[in-house]
Design a protein around this motif. Structure first.
Motif, PDB file in Angstrom:
ATOM      1  N   PRO A 123      38.733  53.191  45.559  1.00  0.00           N
ATOM      2  CA  PRO A 123      39.416  51.896  45.681  1.00  0.00           C
ATOM      3  C   PRO A 123      38.869  50.849  44.722  1.00  0.00           C
ATOM      4  O   PRO A 123      37.696  50.886  44.344  1.00  0.00           O
ATOM      5  CB  PRO A 123      39.155  51.499  47.137  1.00  0.00           C
ATOM      6  N   LEU A 124      39.733  49.906  44.341  1.00  0.00           N
ATOM      7  CA  LEU A 124      39.354  48.806  43.460  1.00  0.00           C
ATOM      8  C   LEU A 124      39.308  47.503  44.240  1.00  0.00           C
ATOM      9  O   LEU A 124      40.202  47.221  45.044  1.00  0.00           O
ATOM     10  CB  LEU A 124      40.367  48.649  42.316  1.00  0.00           C
ATOM     11  N   LEU A 125      38.300  46.696  43.998  1.00  0.00           N
ATOM     12  CA  LEU A 125      38.237  45.369  44.590  1.00  0.00           C
ATOM     13  C   LEU A 125      39.203  44.446  43.848  1.00  0.00           C
ATOM     14  O   LEU A 125      39.502  44.650  42.669  1.00  0.00           O
ATOM     15  CB  LEU A 125      36.814  44.807  44.494  1.00  0.00           C
ATOM     16  N   GLU A 126      39.657  43.412  44.533  1.00  0.00           N
ATOM     17  CA  GLU A 126      40.608  42.476  43.925  1.00  0.00           C
ATOM     18  C   GLU A 126      40.014  41.784  42.697  1.00  0.00           C
ATOM     19  O   GLU A 126      40.696  41.569  41.694  1.00  0.00           O
ATOM     20  CB  GLU A 126      41.031  41.435  44.959  1.00  0.00           C
ATOM     21  N   LEU A 127      38.719  41.450  42.760  1.00  0.00           N
ATOM     22  CA  LEU A 127      38.066  40.806  41.611  1.00  0.00           C
ATOM     23  C   LEU A 127      38.059  41.712  40.388  1.00  0.00           C
ATOM     24  O   LEU A 127      38.247  41.258  39.257  1.00  0.00           O
ATOM     25  CB  LEU A 127      36.627  40.429  41.977  1.00  0.00           C
ATOM     26  N   VAL A 128      37.844  42.996  40.611  1.00  0.00           N
ATOM     27  CA  VAL A 128      37.846  43.956  39.505  1.00  0.00           C
ATOM     28  C   VAL A 128      39.255  44.092  38.942  1.00  0.00           C
ATOM     29  O   VAL A 128      39.446  44.210  37.728  1.00  0.00           O
ATOM     30  CB  VAL A 128      37.312  45.327  39.973  1.00  0.00           C
ATOM     31  N   LYS A 129      40.243  44.075  39.804  1.00  0.00           N
ATOM     32  CA  LYS A 129      41.636  44.147  39.367  1.00  0.00           C
ATOM     33  C   LYS A 129      41.970  42.976  38.444  1.00  0.00           C
ATOM     34  O   LYS A 129      42.616  43.149  37.402  1.00  0.00           O
ATOM     35  CB  LYS A 129      42.563  44.136  40.584  1.00  0.00           C
ATOM     36  N   GLN A 130      41.515  41.787  38.803  1.00  0.00           N
ATOM     37  CA  GLN A 130      41.770  40.613  37.973  1.00  0.00           C
ATOM     38  C   GLN A 130      41.089  40.730  36.612  1.00  0.00           C
ATOM     39  O   GLN A 130      41.666  40.378  35.579  1.00  0.00           O
ATOM     40  CB  GLN A 130      41.284  39.342  38.704  1.00  0.00           C
ATOM     41  N   LEU A 141      33.105  47.306  37.086  1.00  0.00           N
ATOM     42  CA  LEU A 141      33.649  48.583  37.547  1.00  0.00           C
ATOM     43  C   LEU A 141      32.547  49.539  37.984  1.00  0.00           C
ATOM     44  O   LEU A 141      32.666  50.216  39.008  1.00  0.00           O
ATOM     45  CB  LEU A 141      34.497  49.218  36.437  1.00  0.00           C
ATOM     46  N   LEU A 142      31.449  49.588  37.229  1.00  0.00           N
ATOM     47  CA  LEU A 142      30.329  50.459  37.597  1.00  0.00           C
ATOM     48  C   LEU A 142      29.726  50.032  38.933  1.00  0.00           C
ATOM     49  O   LEU A 142      29.413  50.868  39.783  1.00  0.00           O
ATOM     50  CB  LEU A 142      29.259  50.436  36.505  1.00  0.00           C
ATOM     51  N   TYR A 143      29.591  48.719  39.131  1.00  0.00           N
ATOM     52  CA  TYR A 143      28.983  48.226  40.362  1.00  0.00           C
ATOM     53  C   TYR A 143      29.930  48.334  41.557  1.00  0.00           C
ATOM     54  O   TYR A 143      29.512  48.615  42.677  1.00  0.00           O
ATOM     55  CB  TYR A 143      28.557  46.765  40.181  1.00  0.00           C
ATOM     56  N   ALA A 144      31.217  48.125  41.322  1.00  0.00           N
ATOM     57  CA  ALA A 144      32.187  48.094  42.421  1.00  0.00           C
ATOM     58  C   ALA A 144      32.656  49.477  42.849  1.00  0.00           C
ATOM     59  O   ALA A 144      33.197  49.637  43.939  1.00  0.00           O
ATOM     60  CB  ALA A 144      33.400  47.250  42.029  1.00  0.00           C
ATOM     61  N   THR A 145      32.447  50.490  41.998  1.00  0.00           N
ATOM     62  CA  THR A 145      32.946  51.832  42.321  1.00  0.00           C
ATOM     63  C   THR A 145      31.858  52.899  42.366  1.00  0.00           C
ATOM     64  O   THR A 145      32.053  53.952  42.967  1.00  0.00           O
ATOM     65  CB  THR A 145      34.008  52.282  41.300  1.00  0.00           C
ATOM     66  N   GLY A 146      30.720  52.654  41.698  1.00  0.00           N
ATOM     67  CA  GLY A 146      29.655  53.651  41.673  1.00  0.00           C
ATOM     68  C   GLY A 146      29.947  54.853  40.798  1.00  0.00           C
ATOM     69  O   GLY A 146      29.262  55.869  40.880  1.00  0.00           O
ATOM     70  N   ILE A 147      30.955  54.762  39.921  1.00  0.00           N
ATOM     71  CA  ILE A 147      31.284  55.911  39.077  1.00  0.00           C
ATOM     72  C   ILE A 147      30.202  56.144  38.038  1.00  0.00           C
ATOM     73  O   ILE A 147      29.440  55.255  37.689  1.00  0.00           O
ATOM     74  CB  ILE A 147      32.660  55.741  38.381  1.00  0.00           C
ATOM     75  N   ARG A 148      30.143  57.371  37.551  1.00  0.00           N
ATOM     76  CA  ARG A 148      29.158  57.754  36.549  1.00  0.00           C
ATOM     77  C   ARG A 148      29.574  57.215  35.178  1.00  0.00           C
ATOM     78  O   ARG A 148      30.748  56.901  34.939  1.00  0.00           O
ATOM     79  CB  ARG A 148      29.033  59.277  36.471  1.00  0.00           C
ATOM     80  N   ARG A 149      28.598  57.160  34.268  1.00  0.00           N
ATOM     81  CA  ARG A 149      28.887  56.685  32.918  1.00  0.00           C
ATOM     82  C   ARG A 149      29.961  57.532  32.246  1.00  0.00           C
ATOM     83  O   ARG A 149      30.901  56.994  31.651  1.00  0.00           O
ATOM     84  CB  ARG A 149      27.608  56.689  32.072  1.00  0.00           C
ATOM     85  N   VAL A 183      44.693  54.502  36.371  1.00  0.00           N
ATOM     86  CA  VAL A 183      44.469  53.195  36.995  1.00  0.00           C
ATOM     87  C   VAL A 183      45.753  52.736  37.679  1.00  0.00           C
ATOM     88  O   VAL A 183      46.786  52.576  37.039  1.00  0.00           O
ATOM     89  CB  VAL A 183      44.029  52.150  35.948  1.00  0.00           C
ATOM     90  N   ASP A 184      45.686  52.553  38.983  1.00  0.00           N
ATOM     91  CA  ASP A 184      46.833  52.103  39.773  1.00  0.00           C
ATOM     92  C   ASP A 184      46.538  50.707  40.304  1.00  0.00           C
ATOM     93  O   ASP A 184      45.945  50.554  41.376  1.00  0.00           O
ATOM     94  CB  ASP A 184      47.097  53.081  40.923  1.00  0.00           C
ATOM     95  N   LEU A 185      46.951  49.688  39.553  1.00  0.00           N
ATOM     96  CA  LEU A 185      46.657  48.320  39.958  1.00  0.00           C
ATOM     97  C   LEU A 185      47.501  47.882  41.145  1.00  0.00           C
ATOM     98  O   LEU A 185      47.091  47.014  41.919  1.00  0.00           O
ATOM     99  CB  LEU A 185      46.869  47.369  38.771  1.00  0.00           C
ATOM    100  N   ASP A 186      48.675  48.461  41.306  1.00  0.00           N
ATOM    101  CA  ASP A 186      49.511  48.129  42.465  1.00  0.00           C
ATOM    102  C   ASP A 186      48.864  48.654  43.750  1.00  0.00           C
ATOM    103  O   ASP A 186      48.886  47.997  44.785  1.00  0.00           O
ATOM    104  CB  ASP A 186      50.911  48.736  42.306  1.00  0.00           C
ATOM    105  N   GLY A 187      48.299  49.836  43.662  1.00  0.00           N
ATOM    106  CA  GLY A 187      47.649  50.427  44.827  1.00  0.00           C
ATOM    107  C   GLY A 187      46.173  50.118  44.921  1.00  0.00           C
ATOM    108  O   GLY A 187      45.482  50.553  45.854  1.00  0.00           O
ATOM    109  N   ASN A 188      45.647  49.384  43.910  1.00  0.00           N
ATOM    110  CA  ASN A 188      44.224  49.025  43.861  1.00  0.00           C
ATOM    111  C   ASN A 188      43.303  50.242  43.947  1.00  0.00           C
ATOM    112  O   ASN A 188      42.332  50.275  44.716  1.00  0.00           O
ATOM    113  CB  ASN A 188      43.864  48.045  44.984  1.00  0.00           C
TER     114      ASN A 188
END
Length: 297
Positions: free
Chosen positions: A178-185, A139-147, A158-163
């Motif tokens: 946005p969420l990558l499909e791999l992160v969603k899984q 999640l940190l790598y795929a989104t760049g969010i802060r700690r 978290v909206d898994l339907d909307g990724n």
């Protein structure tokens, strides 16, 4: 009472975190103690720039880094700006003060190979901790969010339907990432083991300890340091380096700077432009291969 009012203002109106508010208060009270002990001045609202400059010199001579000195002075400057707004001062004694020079820190991001290894070769195990730790890194790598944004992420955001995830950033500013499909899984796999915990104390939050409590900053740092130590020899391994890695890799692949700015939640483009320096090697490659004059050689 002015200092107390300022602290309340930071907490209630500016909505600063308790940690930040405490830092401001400590910096200002440190200056107040110095003014009282060295000059007998108990009301810092009346301090002159000459007195403040003496304090700054004493901080530098005590061995405190220029970065820390600048932070302390910034706290005091914000306090005087607050007093100006209340019309308790007519001039900010620090209005023309120039910050001390500080050396630029070079933040070295993880390479794409290191990221592939930590996410594809490291054995996290099929346990709650393993599933959680892998999701934290992904999640940190795929989104760049802060700690802090990761720690405070809630299930309802978290909206898994909307990724997508809704992130509450600095100054309570919300953004959608946005969420990558791999992160969603990975999230779906983590959710299964999360729901199997014996007792969940902090149900609202996504990331929990094995005891069901909301995770904390040190835990996230340990997770990053532990797994990246298996694939990287870099001295600094932290959640913030992953944020740098996210931005650098996007820019290396041609992402628009303004788009990266929005994803990171930066208020100004200047903050995002720092990451261009990390991409200079890629920029050189593009420049070398694409510039017409280079074909003349």
């Amino acid at each position: 009472m002015s200092i107390a009012s300022f602290i309340s203002y930071l907490s209630l109106e500016k909505n600063y975190s308790p940690h930040t508010v405490l830092a401001y208060e400590k910096d200002i009270l440190d200056f107040k103690d110095f003014s009282t002990l060295q000059f007998g001045l108990t009301d810092i609202d009346e301090a002159s720039y000459g007195l403040i400059r003496t304090w700054i010199i004493s901080l530098v001579e005590s061995g405190i880094s220029n970065r820390s000195v600048n932070r302390k002075v910034a706290s005091l400057k914000a306090y005087y700006k607050f007093l100006l707004g209340l019309e308790k001062l007519t001039i900010n004694p620090l209005a023309k003060h120039k910050a001390l020079k500080i050396p630029k820190k070079v933040e070295v991001p993880f390479s794409e190979l290191e990221m592939e290894r930590v996410l594809g070769q490291v054995n996290y195990g099929n346990t709650f901790k393993g599933k959680r730790d892998k999701l934290i890194i992904e999640l940190l790598y795929a989104t760049g969010i802060r700690r802090a944004e990761l720690i405070n992420l809630k299930m309802k955001d978290v909206d898994l339907d909307g990724n997508t995830i809704k992130v509450l950033g600095k100054r309570s500013k919300e953004r959608i990432v946005p969420l990558l499909e791999l992160v969603k899984q990975s999230f779906l796999e983590y959710e299964v083991v999360r729901n199997e915990l014996n007792a969940i104390q902090d149900e609202a939050y996504v990331f929990l300890s094995s005891k069901g409590n909301k995770i904390y900053e040190t835990l996230v740092y340990r997770v990053i340091n532990r797994y990246f130590s298996e694939v990287s020899t870099k001295v600094k391994k932290s959640p913030h380096i992953l944020r740098h890695t996210f931005a650098t890799h996007l820019l290396n692949k041609g992402a628009d700077l303004n788009a990266v700015k929005e994803l990171l939640g930066h208020s100004s483009l200047a903050s995002t432009q720092v990451y261009i320096h990390n991409s200079i090697a890629e920029l050189k490659k593009v420049h070398f291969s694409a510039h017409p004059r280079n074909k003349k050689l």
